[in-house]
Design a protein around this motif. Structure first.
Motif, mmCIF file in Angstrom:
data_model
loop_
_atom_site.group_PDB
_atom_site.id
_atom_site.type_symbol
_atom_site.label_atom_id
_atom_site.label_comp_id
_atom_site.label_asym_id
_atom_site.label_seq_id
_atom_site.Cartn_x
_atom_site.Cartn_y
_atom_site.Cartn_z
ATOM 1 N N LEU A 21 -19.377 -7.455 12.805
ATOM 2 C CA LEU A 21 -19.889 -8.365 12.950
ATOM 3 C C LEU A 21 -21.069 -8.438 11.421
ATOM 4 N N CYS A 22 -20.400 -9.965 10.200
ATOM 5 C CA CYS A 22 -20.781 -9.149 8.704
ATOM 6 C C CYS A 22 -21.657 -10.291 8.149
ATOM 7 N N SER A 23 -22.386 -10.723 8.158
ATOM 8 C CA SER A 23 -23.878 -11.940 8.239
ATOM 9 C C SER A 23 -23.145 -13.423 6.994
ATOM 10 N N GLY A 24 -22.537 -12.287 6.192
ATOM 11 C CA GLY A 24 -22.449 -13.093 5.021
ATOM 12 C C GLY A 24 -21.418 -12.432 3.641
ATOM 13 N N PRO A 25 -21.036 -13.422 3.042
ATOM 14 C CA PRO A 25 -19.750 -13.332 1.574
ATOM 15 C C PRO A 25 -20.811 -11.840 0.994
ATOM 16 N N ILE A 26 -19.903 -10.884 1.097
ATOM 17 C CA ILE A 26 -20.490 -9.393 0.110
ATOM 18 C C ILE A 26 -19.674 -9.443 -1.335
ATOM 19 N N ALA A 27 -21.037 -8.776 -1.889
ATOM 20 C CA ALA A 27 -21.069 -8.139 -2.997
ATOM 21 C C ALA A 27 -21.509 -9.295 -4.507
ATOM 22 N N ASP A 28 -22.225 -9.755 -3.887
ATOM 23 C CA ASP A 28 -23.396 -11.640 -4.735
ATOM 24 C C ASP A 28 -24.510 -10.949 -5.912
ATOM 25 N N HIS A 29 -25.040 -10.349 -4.717
ATOM 26 C CA HIS A 29 -25.951 -9.303 -5.590
ATOM 27 C C HIS A 29 -25.823 -8.695 -6.833
ATOM 28 N N GLY A 30 -24.585 -7.849 -6.112
ATOM 29 C CA GLY A 30 -24.943 -6.762 -7.762
ATOM 30 C C GLY A 30 -23.583 -8.270 -8.659
ATOM 31 N N MET A 31 -22.905 -8.491 -8.555
ATOM 32 C CA MET A 31 -22.175 -9.049 -9.438
ATOM 33 C C MET A 31 -22.781 -9.369 -9.640
ATOM 34 N N ALA A 32 -24.020 -10.225 -9.646
ATOM 35 C CA ALA A 32 -25.033 -11.363 -10.245
ATOM 36 C C ALA A 32 -26.659 -10.899 -10.968
ATOM 37 N N VAL A 33 -26.434 -9.490 -10.679
ATOM 38 C CA VAL A 33 -27.616 -8.731 -11.675
ATOM 39 C C VAL A 33 -27.042 -7.719 -12.686
ATOM 40 N N MET A 34 -25.548 -7.938 -12.277
ATOM 41 C CA MET A 34 -24.272 -7.096 -13.614
ATOM 42 C C MET A 34 -24.574 -8.239 -14.580
ATOM 43 N N MET A 35 -24.125 -9.412 -14.463
ATOM 44 C CA MET A 35 -24.074 -10.598 -15.449
ATOM 45 C C MET A 35 -25.333 -11.422 -16.126
ATOM 46 N N ALA A 36 -26.710 -10.883 -15.064
ATOM 47 C CA ALA A 36 -27.615 -10.883 -16.109
ATOM 48 C C ALA A 36 -27.702 -10.349 -16.620
ATOM 49 N N ARG A 37 -27.389 -9.122 -17.067
ATOM 50 C CA ARG A 37 -27.511 -8.174 -17.639
ATOM 51 C C ARG A 37 -27.351 -8.435 -19.464
ATOM 52 N N GLY A 38 -25.907 -9.876 -19.265
ATOM 53 C CA GLY A 38 -25.499 -10.317 -20.130
ATOM 54 C C GLY A 38 -25.072 -8.642 -21.128
ATOM 55 N N ASP A 39 -24.220 -7.594 -21.432
ATOM 56 C CA ASP A 39 -23.912 -6.999 -21.971
ATOM 57 C C ASP A 39 -22.712 -6.814 -21.285
ATOM 58 N N LEU A 40 -21.924 -8.240 -20.674
ATOM 59 C CA LEU A 40 -20.740 -8.018 -20.864
ATOM 60 C C LEU A 40 -20.362 -9.292 -20.938
ATOM 61 N N ALA A 41 -18.005 -9.435 -21.316
ATOM 62 C CA ALA A 41 -18.121 -10.133 -22.295
ATOM 63 C C ALA A 41 -17.563 -11.686 -21.137
ATOM 64 N N ILE A 42 -17.043 -10.877 -20.523
ATOM 65 C CA ILE A 42 -17.359 -12.263 -18.582
ATOM 66 C C ILE A 42 -18.771 -12.737 -18.351
ATOM 67 N N SER A 43 -18.606 -13.624 -18.020
ATOM 68 C CA SER A 43 -20.207 -14.667 -17.491
ATOM 69 C C SER A 43 -19.323 -14.944 -16.079
ATOM 70 N N ALA A 44 -19.863 -15.182 -14.825
ATOM 71 C CA ALA A 44 -19.808 -16.234 -13.993
ATOM 72 C C ALA A 44 -21.348 -16.759 -13.208
ATOM 73 N N PRO A 45 -21.260 -18.005 -13.077
ATOM 74 C CA PRO A 45 -22.337 -18.381 -11.850
ATOM 75 C C PRO A 45 -22.529 -17.457 -10.517
ATOM 76 N N ILE A 46 -22.549 -16.097 -10.515
ATOM 77 C CA ILE A 46 -22.802 -15.781 -9.111
ATOM 78 C C ILE A 46 -24.549 -15.767 -8.808
ATOM 79 N N GLU A 47 -24.536 -16.115 -8.022
ATOM 80 C CA GLU A 47 -26.073 -16.007 -7.013
ATOM 81 C C GLU A 47 -26.040 -14.899 -6.043
ATOM 82 N N SER A 48 -27.376 -13.889 -6.095
ATOM 83 C CA SER A 48 -28.292 -13.022 -5.775
ATOM 84 C C SER A 48 -27.945 -14.288 -3.855
ATOM 85 N N ASP A 49 -27.755 -12.538 -3.143
ATOM 86 C CA ASP A 49 -27.781 -12.852 -2.514
ATOM 87 C C ASP A 49 -28.837 -12.943 -1.191
ATOM 88 N N THR A 50 -30.427 -12.439 -1.683
ATOM 89 C CA THR A 50 -31.783 -11.981 -1.235
ATOM 90 C C THR A 50 -31.968 -13.170 -0.387
#
Lengths: 370, 370
Positions: free
Chosen positions: B203-232
């Protein structure tokens, strides 16, 4: 450069450092973190009180002790036998990582063992979390880890869980270690600074100021050098022996950051009574005193990592000292007493019969000492 | 620069980063610490096994779980009721300190609460040790501390002890936090990867990969941005509900560093059995999947901070899922099963009916994620 001139420069630098940090506000009017906030003195106390304690609203944090005593109903907490669990944590950021007498590994184990020990606990388990800097030599890490293992064996505690993070080159300083530990406090042990009585004796388990001066020498940026070794050691054997021989011991504390002066001020403030220390009885090794004198540093403010102070009833002081001597602290001695006055303050009686007040450490003349 | 070109550059950078760390030895032939040693994958495992576990000679560390279960005679440990104490620690070095959905303060509380929760414990108390960098704005520290307090309230744990050290400007990164926590494991809970049976459900308790991608986006050094929130989030409510509804749950683990792929590999290696995941059932939000696709990152390897995996007997899977949905994880779902083969490995069945092997994370394409 002439060694004498270099020494004068060193002295000047230390003093201007002291002046610089003294000029900073001990109360938290700062808008940024300063080195003084990490020194264990007044600024640290202000930061903890005004940022952490007020936010966390935790009764245990308000106790202002180095270990939390968990007494909530159910477990983990108060056992059927009236025992409690002590829980403590410390981060270690000492610079350099290795120094005469020990390393950050020894400190990380002994420091947390000692925080538990002075709370009256029998330390049992330790966690170890590492923040490693990219580029650290694995050989250095192995030595530090070996030191931790040896220190844990000596203290009779087990390292049972841990974590490792790595930060990019330039964002750490080789190794930072955070340990947490727990142990059980027997029901018979009831340490509380509020229980101090005028006439109680202050015992000191050994020579003071060695650790801070050893680390300072190891940095190699002073003109003087002296074969001073850190006093890093686990004191849980000593505290257990003392509690056995002097069962009405009121309070104990290891004299780490901020030194004996700061710890005694905490004791005075917690109890509301006065602490009177006798300069001539404070144990300072000749070499350490000479180094302190040359640098104009008062040994009362220098960090120790294996030396603690205990307040015991006068009638148990001799038995307590005998027990400390027998348990491996041959230089333990009585260094002062509790008095009605100066209320909530610390006074030092000098060899010439004079008296001067001893304040808490203000600022941080010796940063990164543990 | 044309956004498309910038994106291509980003993709290239991420991939060359992956290649670079892949080319490093997963076994500890390195002489220096690398970022990959902190990523939670193969290099981390090698470091822990070959430097820490071998040196500390601790039975609890050999269990390779995120929390130590203390069962030694006497206390703190196994209670008269057969309960045990779980003890866990983690350091947090996330960059940036604040990101969509949370901050290092949330992570530091939730991460340790979650390590305890997946060990089957009811988390009760937390310690918090801070390594602050000189110059950090007190206002930032206050926000982080407020986040910790709120997270602790939500999780029902108390922050009872702490420490603060300060390192000079340039030797930290604002704030590093290390938390340790403890809680009691009821006697009825017996989680052990060795108890896995072929046919068990994952069983998996919820959607995966949100935290890592949210932190990556927050660093602001990528050309893409997306409203992804950490699952913390703290999952102790979820794990307790699951254990209640599916009392024979075999094993649980939060999918932090190294992501689902790494956690499932650990499970396969501990049990000796195979884990078969079904690609079409892995929950990944559209936005997160799109971001992963654009950067060429497999969501299976991206860190989560509030999502866990549980292995439950097939006959308790539906009850377990119902309980998770009711307890606040509406997107919990079954994502795979335990099988005889591939022994000690993880396979992924793709939508087209094909199968590919899923290895542990090698290297660290996304450093400083927690």
């Amino acid at each position: 450069m002439d060694p004498k001139n270099r020494l004068n420069e060193d002295v000047h630098r230390v003093h201007s450092n002291i002046e610089r940090v003294r000029s900073r506000a001990p109360r938290l009017k700062d808008e940024r973190v300063t080195l003084a906030h990490g020194a264990g003195g007044k600024a640290s106390a202000a930061l903890v009180e005004q940022v952490f304690v007020s936010a966390y609203e935790s009764a245990e944090l308000r106790q202002a002790e180095d270990a939390a005593l968990l007494t909530f109903p159910g477990s983990p907490g108060e056992g059927d036998d009236g025992s409690r669990i002590a829980f403590s944590t410390d981060s270690y950021v000492v610079d350099p990582l290795e120094f005469p007498g020990g390393s950050i590994g020894d400190l990380a184990v002994n420091g947390t063992v000692n925080d538990l020990a002075v709370s009256g606990a029998l330390p049992e388990v330790i966690s170890a979390a590492f923040i490693l800097e990219e580029g650290l030599e694995i050989a250095v890490l192995r030595r530090i880890v070996a030191d931790m293992h040896a220190a844990a064996e000596k203290a009779g505690v087990r390292i049972v869980t841990g974590d490792t993070k790595v930060v990019p080159r330039g964002h750490g300083d080789g190794v930072y270690i955070t340990t947490a530990g727990m142990g059980r406090i027997p029901a018979s042990v009831q340490l509380d600074a509020h229980g101090l009585q005028p006439g109680d004796r202050i015992l000191c388990s050994g020579p003071i100021a060695d650790h801070g001066m050893a680390v300072m020498m190891a940095r190699g940026d002073l003109a003087i050098s002296a074969p001073i070794e850190s006093d890093t050691r686990a004191i849980n054997g000593l505290t257990a022996a003392l509690l056995d021989a002097a069962p009405h011991t009121r309070w104990m504390r290891d004299a780490t950051r901020g030194g004996v002066a700061t710890v005694m001020n905490e004791c005075a403030q917690l109890s509301g009574l006065g602490i009177v220390l006798e300069d001539q009885h404070l144990p300072v090794r000749d070499m350490t005193r000479a180094a302190c004198d040359m640098l104009g540093i008062d040994p009362l403010y220098v960090a120790n990592e294996g030396t603690f102070l205990a307040v015991v009833p006068a009638e148990e002081a001799d038995a307590g000292l005998d027990a400390l001597h027998a348990a491996g602290a041959p230089e333990a001695c009585a260094v002062g007493r509790v008095a009605e006055s100066p209320a909530a303050q610390v006074a030092l009686v000098t060899g010439f019969g004079g008296t001067r007040m001893v304040d808490m450490l203000v600022g941080d003349p010796l940063p990164r000492i543990c």
